[in-house]
Scaffold this motif. Structure first.
Motif, short mmCIF file in Angstrom:
data_model
loop_
_atom_site.label_atom_id
_atom_site.label_comp_id
_atom_site.label_asym_id
_atom_site.label_seq_id
_atom_site.Cartn_x
_atom_site.Cartn_y
_atom_site.Cartn_z
N PRO A 52 11.02 -10.70 25.20
CA PRO A 52 11.07 -9.52 26.02
C PRO A 52 12.43 -9.04 26.05
N ASP A 53 13.51 -9.58 25.64
CA ASP A 53 14.72 -8.99 25.53
C ASP A 53 15.19 -8.39 24.00
N ALA A 54 14.27 -8.62 23.25
CA ALA A 54 14.26 -8.04 21.87
C ALA A 54 14.60 -6.69 21.93
N ALA A 55 15.87 -6.17 21.49
CA ALA A 55 16.20 -4.91 21.41
C ALA A 55 15.81 -4.20 19.88
N SER A 56 15.66 -5.12 19.20
CA SER A 56 15.18 -4.84 17.50
C SER A 56 14.29 -5.58 16.85
N VAL A 57 13.75 -5.38 16.06
CA VAL A 57 12.78 -6.04 15.22
C VAL A 57 12.88 -5.59 13.66
N LEU A 58 12.51 -6.83 13.02
CA LEU A 58 12.52 -6.63 11.24
C LEU A 58 10.92 -6.89 11.03
N VAL A 59 10.38 -6.02 10.62
CA VAL A 59 8.94 -5.83 10.18
C VAL A 59 8.85 -5.96 8.58
N LEU A 60 8.10 -6.99 8.25
CA LEU A 60 7.91 -7.20 6.67
C LEU A 60 6.39 -7.02 6.27
N LEU A 72 2.04 -0.45 11.46
CA LEU A 72 1.60 0.01 12.85
C LEU A 72 2.26 -0.71 13.92
N VAL A 73 2.58 -1.88 14.02
CA VAL A 73 3.56 -2.85 14.72
C VAL A 73 4.91 -2.19 14.70
N ALA A 74 5.48 -1.82 13.43
CA ALA A 74 6.68 -1.02 13.63
C ALA A 74 6.61 0.31 14.36
N LEU A 75 5.47 0.96 14.15
CA LEU A 75 5.46 2.35 14.89
C LEU A 75 5.27 2.00 16.42
N ASN A 76 4.72 1.09 16.81
CA ASN A 76 4.45 0.60 18.27
C ASN A 76 6.09 0.43 18.69
N CYS A 86 12.07 -1.86 8.87
CA CYS A 86 10.72 -1.97 8.23
C CYS A 86 11.03 -2.01 6.67
N ILE A 87 10.71 -3.15 6.12
CA ILE A 87 10.71 -3.64 4.66
C ILE A 87 9.39 -3.66 4.06
N ALA A 88 9.03 -2.93 2.89
CA ALA A 88 7.85 -2.83 2.29
C ALA A 88 8.18 -3.81 1.05
N VAL A 89 7.56 -5.14 1.22
CA VAL A 89 7.69 -6.06 0.18
C VAL A 89 6.74 -5.72 -1.06
N ALA A 90 5.42 -5.05 -0.76
CA ALA A 90 4.80 -4.50 -1.81
C ALA A 90 4.88 -3.06 -1.93
N ASP A 91 4.74 -2.38 -3.02
CA ASP A 91 5.03 -0.86 -3.08
C ASP A 91 4.06 -0.18 -2.27
#
Length: 528
Positions: A52-60, A72-76, A86-91
């Motif tokens: 709950p205290d996370a102020a940032s997130v890394l989405v792979l 969509l998680v990154a968008l939320n 937000c990192i695109a591991v696949a193109d």
């Protein structure tokens, strides 16, 4: 073991879950992108619940719909005010369908998306160092085998970072059907899985990699009646199985709950038989006898004077004990020498319902193979490998196939121990007993399980209120629940089998209170 079409109690392979997704979208008219949006919202809710205290997130994000979920998680997260990497591991240019739409929607909403190959080495390290939580949406249920480049590199970096991880649907690299990782796999703290439950998250290596598994049906509570793919197993845990406990009659006597005979404990292994016998007594057996080496009688009675303990030297001394028993538990500490062989031979010839474990199984594997509908076998993977003449790796590579093979080869019921214990009965869907406790990885825990199962087998035999298969599943779930209860007060490191035995009355007592309260609430009995 009741059959069920509930998606919360049914387990599928990866192919089965993908077929269910297609069926809902193509045959039931469910909007695919709507499902993806629901999945992303469910995953983000769990992210905020656990961190709950996370102020940032890394989405792979990877390719396919799993990557779409990630975008969509990154968008939320962005909409809720979190800083998002937000990192695109696949193109993403190669995405299609709903996944491509998710990528476009996230990008248009302002999510900054970078490709992994474009992130320099030092910056990759800083990405993980600065992130309070990582979302793994790289490889979904359809991926088999070892992760390929660059996914293998990213998986290793995730694990090396020490960051908390939320996996979307399945941790990348884990086989969602079999619960094995053929190469590197993400070690998640929480896995949020959708619609159909995946068998591989809950057995084998699944619990290690998946962490806490949260299942969200996304509104599809039951499999459609005309759904063409069968579940491969059903899910049972203590919260479900405790409801199967028959109510206790106030006029009950010890004969109602059955007589368990434990045949166990060659020289040097007296504790094994005592653990099994005491566990049977603590699990509700009306009478418990222990046949063991004479030198073990006094210590056994000192530890548990309610047991009837008989020292036996020759197999023919078992006859009067076998005659009185409803169920026989044979194997803990039995040894693989002449004494153990004699005892096992007498047990087999008696024709009583029996549970065979430990050295009884080793003797069966090497000298006395026997098939019977009146027995339950409870091997760990090593014993299962000996019984099936294969390697432990082969057993663990497909635990569901292994437990089915054991049941088909030896008859009766087969219970394969380990994380995500599996139970197979003839003409029934196998059952997975949900849960894993590392504190149970110590000698004697299997002996406790044998005694618990013997008690429920005896109650099933005498009262008829439980089927034999339900009794075995109930006993296995109680064993885990008692270990979890003991771990909460004593921790998992150093947990001993006696701690689990000591926890049994409390766990059973709480369940009995719950059942009684439910009966009062429904008006079945009065609380006066």
């Amino acid at each position: 073991m009741p059959t069920t079409h509930s998606l919360t109690e049914s387990l599928f392979t990866a192919d089965g879950v993908q077929a269910l997704d297609r069926f809902l979208i193509e045959d039931q008219g469910v909007d695919g992108y709507g499902l993806m949006q629901k999945a992303a919202r469910a995953a983000f809710r769990q992210l905020m619940r656990h961190w709950p205290d996370a102020a940032s997130v890394l989405v792979l994000c990877g390719a396919g719909n799993n990557g779409g979920d990630g975008y969509l998680v990154a968008l939320n997260a962005l909409r809720q005010g979190l800083a998002v990497d937000c990192i695109a591991v696949a193109d993403p240019q190669k995405l299609s369908g709903d996944a491509r739409r998710a990528w476009r929607d996230a990008e248009q909403a302002g999510v900054a998306i970078r490709q992994w190959q474009a992130v320099a080495g030092d910056e990759r390290i800083r990405l993980f160092d600065g992130s309070p939580v990582v979302v793994d949406a790289m490889l979904g249920t359809g991926v088999r085998g070892q992760p390929r480049a660059p996914f293998d590199e990213v998986v290793r970096q995730v694990n090396a970072s020490g960051c908390p991880v939320l996996a979307v649907d399945v941790p990348s690299g884990l086989d969602a059907s079999r619960g094995v990782a053929e190469g590197d796999a993400v070690k998640a703290d929480v896995t949020v899985t959708f619609i159909g439950q995946k068998l591989g998250l809950l057995t084998g290596e699944g619990p290690h990699f998946a962490g806490t598994v949260i299942h969200d049906t996304l509104g599809a509570e039951r499999a459609p009646a005309d759904f063409p793919v069968e579940a491969v197993a059903s899910l049972a845990g203590w919260s479900r199985c405790r409801e199967w406990l028959p109510p206790l009659s106030r006029s009950a006597h010890k004969g109602v709950f059955g007589h368990v005979l434990v045949v166990a404990g060659d020289r040097g292994f007296g504790g094994a038989g005592l653990l099994a016998a005491e566990a049977a007594a603590r699990s509700g057996a009306g009478l418990v006898s222990l046949a063991t080496r004479p030198e073990h009688v006094a210590p056994a009675l000192s530890r548990c004077p309610s047991l009837m303990v008989r020292g036996v030297v020759h197999g023919n001394e078992l006859a009067p004990l076998l005659e009185k028993a409803d169920v026989v538990v044979c194997g803990p500490g039995l040894g693989q020498f002449a004494w153990g062989e004699q005892m096992l031979q007498q047990v087999l010839e008696a024709g009583k319902p029996r549970l065979l474990d430990a050295d009884a199984l080793n003797l069966m594997a090497h000298r006395m193979p026997v098939v019977s509908d009146e027995q339950v076998i409870t091997p760990h993977p090593g014993e299962a490998a000996r019984l099936l003449s294969c390697s432990v790796a082969e057993i663990e590579a497909d635990r569901l196939a292994a437990v089915r093979s054991l049941q088909q080869r030896f008859g009766g019921l087969a219970l394969l121990k380990g994380a995500g214990t599996l139970v197979a009965a003839p003409d029934q869907l196998p059952v997975l007993v949900a849960g894993a406790n590392p504190g149970m990885a110590t000698g004697g825990m299997g002996d406790v399980l044998s005694g618990i199962l013997g008690a429920f087998m005896a109650q099933a035999t005498r009262s008829g209120a439980l089927s034999l298969a339900d009794g075995v599943v109930l006993g296995a779930s109680l064993h885990l629940a008692a270990a979890d209860s003991a771990s909460r007060s004593k921790g998992s490191r150093g947990l001993l089998p006696m701690d689990v035995i000591d926890a049994l009355p409390g766990v059973l007592g709480a369940a009995e209170t719950r059942v009684e309260e439910a009966r009062v609430a429904t008006g079945e009995v009065s609380d006066d």
